[in-house]
Motif scaffolding. Sequence first.
Motif, mmCIF file in Angstrom:
data_model
loop_
_atom_site.group_PDB
_atom_site.id
_atom_site.type_symbol
_atom_site.label_atom_id
_atom_site.label_comp_id
_atom_site.label_asym_id
_atom_site.label_seq_id
_atom_site.Cartn_x
_atom_site.Cartn_y
_atom_site.Cartn_z
ATOM 1 N N PHE A 55 -36.064 -38.271 1.019
ATOM 2 C CA PHE A 55 -34.779 -38.488 2.437
ATOM 3 C C PHE A 55 -35.688 -38.601 3.439
ATOM 4 N N SER A 56 -35.440 -39.026 4.577
ATOM 5 C CA SER A 56 -35.759 -39.140 5.821
ATOM 6 C C SER A 56 -35.402 -37.947 6.681
ATOM 7 N N ASP A 57 -36.226 -37.561 7.505
ATOM 8 C CA ASP A 57 -35.687 -36.652 8.676
ATOM 9 C C ASP A 57 -35.529 -36.982 9.549
ATOM 10 N N GLY A 58 -35.639 -38.497 9.955
ATOM 11 C CA GLY A 58 -35.311 -39.171 11.063
ATOM 12 C C GLY A 58 -36.330 -39.285 12.103
ATOM 13 N N ASN A 59 -37.528 -39.157 11.564
ATOM 14 C CA ASN A 59 -38.659 -39.378 12.524
ATOM 15 C C ASN A 59 -38.828 -40.737 12.781
ATOM 16 N N GLN A 63 -39.083 -44.342 10.478
ATOM 17 C CA GLN A 63 -38.176 -45.496 10.738
ATOM 18 C C GLN A 63 -39.239 -46.905 11.046
ATOM 19 N N LEU A 64 -40.370 -46.793 11.917
ATOM 20 C CA LEU A 64 -41.135 -47.788 11.999
ATOM 21 C C LEU A 64 -41.926 -48.160 10.671
ATOM 22 N N LEU A 65 -42.321 -47.243 9.678
ATOM 23 C CA LEU A 65 -43.091 -47.673 8.762
ATOM 24 C C LEU A 65 -42.221 -48.184 7.459
ATOM 25 N N LEU A 70 -40.244 -52.885 4.606
ATOM 26 C CA LEU A 70 -39.086 -53.751 3.971
ATOM 27 C C LEU A 70 -39.470 -55.272 4.642
ATOM 28 N N THR A 71 -39.883 -55.326 5.810
ATOM 29 C CA THR A 71 -40.352 -56.751 6.425
ATOM 30 C C THR A 71 -41.416 -57.207 5.368
ATOM 31 N N ALA A 72 -42.276 -56.670 5.245
ATOM 32 C CA ALA A 72 -43.369 -57.085 4.250
ATOM 33 C C ALA A 72 -42.750 -57.579 2.838
ATOM 34 N N LYS A 73 -41.702 -57.058 2.197
ATOM 35 C CA LYS A 73 -41.203 -57.364 1.079
ATOM 36 C C LYS A 73 -40.439 -58.318 1.499
ATOM 37 N N LYS A 74 -39.724 -58.687 2.518
ATOM 38 C CA LYS A 74 -38.908 -59.956 2.830
ATOM 39 C C LYS A 74 -39.931 -61.133 2.928
#
Length: 117
Positions: A55-59, A63-65, A70-74
């Motif tokens: 889970f994300s702690d909202g940092n 979010q940047l990574l 996700l962009t690399a996957k696209k």
Amino acid sequence: MVCWDINESRMSATEKKQMKKLGSKRSGKPTIFSKIVNKSIPADIIYEDELNYIFSDGNFLFQLLRHLLLTAKKVAEQENLSNGYRLVINDGPDGAQSVHHLHIHVMGGRQMNWPPG
């Protein structure tokens, strides 16, 4: 930041014994992690299976990574790298970093070797 916790309630007796051997100590009192796992407090669950919760702690850096990955996957999908691809982040002189900002190389279209480099 990504936080990870083992969901002991879903572990077999053998797996619990193995965790004890590795030195995992639990007080028995609820922790922030156990409260997220049992869903008594909300969290941004990224991945969940029978043993793990991520889970994300909202940092912001997380979010940047996440966005970069996700962009690399696209990009890999656009380039039709359906047989697989490798993501690389170079850091520092020994890591062959030549462009001094965070970026990801999407490598594919051929058989990769291991270990890299």
